[in-house]
Design a protein around this motif. Structure first.
Motif, PDB file in Angstrom:
ATOM      1  N   LEU A  98       0.822  -1.204   0.000  1.00  0.00           N
ATOM      2  CA  LEU A  98       0.000   0.000   0.000  1.00  0.00           C
ATOM      3  C   LEU A  98       0.860   1.260   0.000  1.00  0.00           C
ATOM      4  O   LEU A  98       0.599   2.218  -0.749  1.00  0.00           O
ATOM      5  CB  LEU A  98      -0.926   0.001   1.213  1.00  0.00           C
ATOM      6  N   VAL A  99       1.892   1.268   0.834  1.00  0.00           N
ATOM      7  CA  VAL A  99       2.761   2.442   0.915  1.00  0.00           C
ATOM      8  C   VAL A  99       3.595   2.566  -0.358  1.00  0.00           C
ATOM      9  O   VAL A  99       3.806   3.674  -0.879  1.00  0.00           O
ATOM     10  CB  VAL A  99       3.647   2.358   2.170  1.00  0.00           C
ATOM     11  N   ASP A 100       4.055   1.443  -0.885  1.00  0.00           N
ATOM     12  CA  ASP A 100       4.807   1.462  -2.137  1.00  0.00           C
ATOM     13  C   ASP A 100       3.934   1.966  -3.284  1.00  0.00           C
ATOM     14  O   ASP A 100       4.401   2.716  -4.159  1.00  0.00           O
ATOM     15  CB  ASP A 100       5.338   0.061  -2.437  1.00  0.00           C
ATOM     16  N   ASP A 101       2.667   1.581  -3.297  1.00  0.00           N
ATOM     17  CA  ASP A 101       1.753   2.080  -4.331  1.00  0.00           C
ATOM     18  C   ASP A 101       1.634   3.599  -4.283  1.00  0.00           C
ATOM     19  O   ASP A 101       1.603   4.269  -5.328  1.00  0.00           O
ATOM     20  CB  ASP A 101       0.361   1.448  -4.160  1.00  0.00           C
ATOM     21  N   VAL A 102       1.549   4.148  -3.081  1.00  0.00           N
ATOM     22  CA  VAL A 102       1.485   5.610  -2.943  1.00  0.00           C
ATOM     23  C   VAL A 102       2.757   6.241  -3.504  1.00  0.00           C
ATOM     24  O   VAL A 102       2.707   7.218  -4.263  1.00  0.00           O
ATOM     25  CB  VAL A 102       1.278   6.005  -1.471  1.00  0.00           C
ATOM     26  N   ALA A 103       3.907   5.673  -3.135  1.00  0.00           N
ATOM     27  CA  ALA A 103       5.175   6.227  -3.615  1.00  0.00           C
ATOM     28  C   ALA A 103       5.277   6.122  -5.140  1.00  0.00           C
ATOM     29  O   ALA A 103       5.754   7.060  -5.801  1.00  0.00           O
ATOM     30  CB  ALA A 103       6.346   5.496  -2.955  1.00  0.00           C
ATOM     31  N   ARG A 104       4.837   5.034  -5.689  1.00  0.00           N
ATOM     32  CA  ARG A 104       4.892   4.877  -7.149  1.00  0.00           C
ATOM     33  C   ARG A 104       3.940   5.849  -7.857  1.00  0.00           C
ATOM     34  O   ARG A 104       4.255   6.368  -8.933  1.00  0.00           O
ATOM     35  CB  ARG A 104       4.513   3.447  -7.524  1.00  0.00           C
ATOM     36  N   THR A 105       2.786   6.076  -7.255  1.00  0.00           N
ATOM     37  CA  THR A 105       1.781   6.928  -7.882  1.00  0.00           C
ATOM     38  C   THR A 105       2.202   8.394  -7.904  1.00  0.00           C
ATOM     39  O   THR A 105       1.992   9.099  -8.904  1.00  0.00           O
ATOM     40  CB  THR A 105       0.435   6.794  -7.148  1.00  0.00           C
ATOM     41  N   TYR A 106       2.820   8.841  -6.824  1.00  0.00           N
ATOM     42  CA  TYR A 106       3.038  10.278  -6.667  1.00  0.00           C
ATOM     43  C   TYR A 106       4.489  10.732  -6.748  1.00  0.00           C
ATOM     44  O   TYR A 106       4.735  11.899  -7.071  1.00  0.00           O
ATOM     45  CB  TYR A 106       2.451  10.749  -5.329  1.00  0.00           C
ATOM     46  N   CYS A 107       5.466   9.858  -6.474  1.00  0.00           N
ATOM     47  CA  CYS A 107       6.843  10.372  -6.408  1.00  0.00           C
ATOM     48  C   CYS A 107       7.868   9.376  -6.944  1.00  0.00           C
ATOM     49  O   CYS A 107       8.937   9.202  -6.338  1.00  0.00           O
ATOM     50  CB  CYS A 107       7.189  10.810  -4.985  1.00  0.00           C
ATOM     51  N   GLU A 108       7.537   8.743  -8.044  1.00  0.00           N
ATOM     52  CA  GLU A 108       8.462   7.866  -8.753  1.00  0.00           C
ATOM     53  C   GLU A 108       9.034   6.761  -7.863  1.00  0.00           C
ATOM     54  O   GLU A 108      10.153   6.314  -8.050  1.00  0.00           O
ATOM     55  CB  GLU A 108       9.606   8.683  -9.375  1.00  0.00           C
ATOM     56  N   GLY A 109       8.249   6.346  -6.861  1.00  0.00           N
ATOM     57  CA  GLY A 109       8.646   5.244  -6.012  1.00  0.00           C
ATOM     58  C   GLY A 109       9.519   5.608  -4.840  1.00  0.00           C
ATOM     59  O   GLY A 109       9.951   4.726  -4.096  1.00  0.00           O
ATOM     60  N   ARG A 110       9.772   6.882  -4.627  1.00  0.00           N
ATOM     61  CA  ARG A 110      10.721   7.285  -3.570  1.00  0.00           C
ATOM     62  C   ARG A 110      10.135   7.009  -2.188  1.00  0.00           C
ATOM     63  O   ARG A 110       9.175   7.654  -1.765  1.00  0.00           O
ATOM     64  CB  ARG A 110      11.079   8.755  -3.713  1.00  0.00           C
ATOM     65  N   LEU A 111      10.761   6.075  -1.497  1.00  0.00           N
ATOM     66  CA  LEU A 111      10.256   5.594  -0.210  1.00  0.00           C
ATOM     67  C   LEU A 111      11.413   5.222   0.698  1.00  0.00           C
ATOM     68  O   LEU A 111      12.354   4.554   0.263  1.00  0.00           O
ATOM     69  CB  LEU A 111       9.364   4.361  -0.445  1.00  0.00           C
ATOM     70  N   VAL A 112      11.348   5.673   1.944  1.00  0.00           N
ATOM     71  CA  VAL A 112      12.308   5.254   2.970  1.00  0.00           C
ATOM     72  C   VAL A 112      11.517   4.769   4.171  1.00  0.00           C
ATOM     73  O   VAL A 112      10.623   5.461   4.658  1.00  0.00           O
ATOM     74  CB  VAL A 112      13.232   6.405   3.417  1.00  0.00           C
ATOM     75  N   SER A 113      11.847   3.564   4.666  1.00  0.00           N
ATOM     76  CA  SER A 113      11.195   3.053   5.873  1.00  0.00           C
ATOM     77  C   SER A 113      12.197   2.996   7.018  1.00  0.00           C
ATOM     78  O   SER A 113      13.397   2.801   6.811  1.00  0.00           O
ATOM     79  CB  SER A 113      10.571   1.684   5.632  1.00  0.00           C
ATOM     80  N   PHE A 114      11.661   3.175   8.232  1.00  0.00           N
ATOM     81  CA  PHE A 114      12.479   3.213   9.445  1.00  0.00           C
ATOM     82  C   PHE A 114      11.897   2.238  10.459  1.00  0.00           C
ATOM     83  O   PHE A 114      10.698   2.287  10.745  1.00  0.00           O
ATOM     84  CB  PHE A 114      12.475   4.623  10.049  1.00  0.00           C
ATOM     85  N   LEU A 115      12.734   1.401  11.030  1.00  0.00           N
ATOM     86  CA  LEU A 115      12.271   0.472  12.042  1.00  0.00           C
ATOM     87  C   LEU A 115      11.822   1.226  13.280  1.00  0.00           C
ATOM     88  O   LEU A 115      12.539   2.070  13.808  1.00  0.00           O
ATOM     89  CB  LEU A 115      13.393  -0.508  12.411  1.00  0.00           C
ATOM     90  N   GLU A 116      10.613   0.904  13.746  1.00  0.00           N
ATOM     91  CA  GLU A 116      10.111   1.451  15.003  1.00  0.00           C
ATOM     92  C   GLU A 116       9.957   0.283  15.988  1.00  0.00           C
ATOM     93  O   GLU A 116      10.939  -0.288  16.417  1.00  0.00           O
ATOM     94  CB  GLU A 116       8.794   2.211  14.776  1.00  0.00           C
ATOM     95  N   GLY A 117       8.712  -0.092  16.344  1.00  0.00           N
ATOM     96  CA  GLY A 117       8.512  -1.124  17.345  1.00  0.00           C
ATOM     97  C   GLY A 117       8.506  -2.534  16.788  1.00  0.00           C
ATOM     98  O   GLY A 117       8.684  -2.775  15.593  1.00  0.00           O
ATOM     99  N   GLY A 118       8.246  -3.481  17.693  1.00  0.00           N
ATOM    100  CA  GLY A 118       8.250  -4.904  17.388  1.00  0.00           C
ATOM    101  C   GLY A 118       9.116  -5.606  18.404  1.00  0.00           C
ATOM    102  O   GLY A 118      10.344  -5.455  18.379  1.00  0.00           O
ATOM    103  N   TYR A 119       8.489  -6.390  19.309  1.00  0.00           N
ATOM    104  CA  TYR A 119       9.211  -6.833  20.499  1.00  0.00           C
ATOM    105  C   TYR A 119       9.196  -8.337  20.722  1.00  0.00           C
ATOM    106  O   TYR A 119       9.825  -8.810  21.662  1.00  0.00           O
ATOM    107  CB  TYR A 119       8.680  -6.073  21.725  1.00  0.00           C
ATOM    108  N   ASP A 120       8.507  -9.089  19.910  1.00  0.00           N
ATOM    109  CA  ASP A 120       8.706 -10.536  19.877  1.00  0.00           C
ATOM    110  C   ASP A 120       9.810 -10.791  18.856  1.00  0.00           C
ATOM    111  O   ASP A 120       9.669 -10.440  17.678  1.00  0.00           O
ATOM    112  CB  ASP A 120       7.423 -11.260  19.462  1.00  0.00           C
ATOM    113  N   LEU A 121      10.915 -11.378  19.299  1.00  0.00           N
ATOM    114  CA  LEU A 121      12.099 -11.441  18.448  1.00  0.00           C
ATOM    115  C   LEU A 121      11.854 -12.198  17.150  1.00  0.00           C
ATOM    116  O   LEU A 121      12.295 -11.775  16.078  1.00  0.00           O
ATOM    117  CB  LEU A 121      13.267 -12.061  19.224  1.00  0.00           C
TER     118      LEU A 121
END
Length: 320
Positions: free
Chosen positions: A270-293
């Motif tokens: 879904l997020v990649d689709d937004v990036a492809r639609t509006y800004c030539e795919g430019r996307l950076v993701s950052f790790l936030e939470g997640g606590y079960d290893l």
């Protein structure tokens, strides 16, 4: 090819017996080695952020407190947020990695990046650490995209199970950074109601999608797809940034919205689709939470492999 940012230095932020611990990244790294993801990406290390870069988002007093606490051996900034002697250096490198990834993605059309950093950032306020977070990495990235690259429409998508109150607060009256958050409600930190939509120049640039515990996976996915599509149409972003928390997974010990690992592939698409639609795919993701290893490692692998597969499909289509 996807740019992957990772560095063993991020494990030097010691937190003791704490959910946000170095073992999180060790588990992710082991999973990515087993799935051969490192060989499928351009892999980068970390660099520390310049203080002025951090000060675009945070106050001088906040920066000073982080530095001073580390110099004095660490300690607790609040009941949830712990520092060790190396924490200030690690946090500076997380922020610097965020900036470097933005520079990389904006330097080449269609390039995408994943930043496996810690400590996480989306709860950090301009003048206060909070909720495991020291510096707000994604906010620093958005501010850098504007200051260094002249962008005036940046979209942040936050799918962590907890509302990104720090990110929202920093840009609430901004007008150029759009913030979309899907999160469990009611839940920590108590912000993120649907009526929180921005103020002043930023009125309408915040979109919260609070969802109750017990929602079905299909209803969760449909709600995100519909709300994000509408909000992205309004934002028309030149860059998309994602706060990729994986604590909405059903196995997470401190979060959970009942999601399975494969649901993070849908969110990524879904997020990649937004990036492809509006800004030539430019996307950076950052790790936030997640606590079960195990769940965290599998979910990060799912997120990254989805981006890798889609990047390959796009490259193959372009060559035909």
């Amino acid at each position: 090819m996807i740019d992957l940012y990772t560095d063993a230095v991020f494990e030097l932020h010691e937190t003791g017996h704490h959910p946000e611990c170095p073992a999180r990244l060790a588990s992710v790294r082991k999973q990515l080695e087993q799935s051969h993801r490192f060989e499928q990406c351009r892999v980068h290390g970390s660099v520390p952020a310049d203080p002025q870069t951090i000060l675009r988002v945070h106050s001088q007093s906040h920066l000073d407190r982080i530095e001073t606490t580390s110099r004095h051996g660490g300690g607790r900034l609040d009941p949830d947020t712990v520092m060790s002697p190396e924490s200030a250096n690690v946090a500076r490198r997380a922020a610097g990695t965020a900036v470097g990834a933005v520079d990389t993605v904006l330097g080449e059309s269609g390039r995408q990046a994943v930043c496996l950093v810690r400590p996480p950032g989306h709860h950090a306020l301009a003048d206060r650490a909070m909720g495991f977070c020291l510096f707000n990495n994604i906010a620093i990235a958005a501010a850098h995209a504007r200051a260094a690259h002249g962008l005036d429409r940046v979209l942040i998508v936050d799918w962590d199970v907890h509302h990104g109150n720090g990110t929202q607060d920093i840009f609430y009256e901004d007008g150029q950074v759009y913030f979309f958050s899907v999160h469990r409600w009611p839940f920590y930190p108590g912000t993120g109601d649907v009526g929180e939509t921005g103020a002043g120049a930023g009125l309408g640039t915040t979109c919260n999608l609070p969802l109750q515990f017990g929602i079905s996976r299909s209803d969760y996915r449909s709600a995100v797809a519909n709300a994000l599509e509408d909000f992205a149409r309004r934002a028309r972003p030149q860059l998309v940034l994602a706060s990729a928390g994986f604590d909405a997974h059903r196995a997470d010990p401190i979060g959970s919205l009942g999601l399975e690992t494969e649901d993070f592939a849908v969110l990524t698409e879904l997020v990649d689709d937004v990036a492809r639609t509006y800004c030539e795919g430019r996307l950076v993701s950052f790790l936030e939470g997640g606590y079960d290893l195990d769940a965290l490692a599998e979910s990060v692998d799912c997120h990254l492999s989805t981006l890798i597969d889609r990047d390959r499909e796009r490259a193959a289509s372009a060559s035909q």
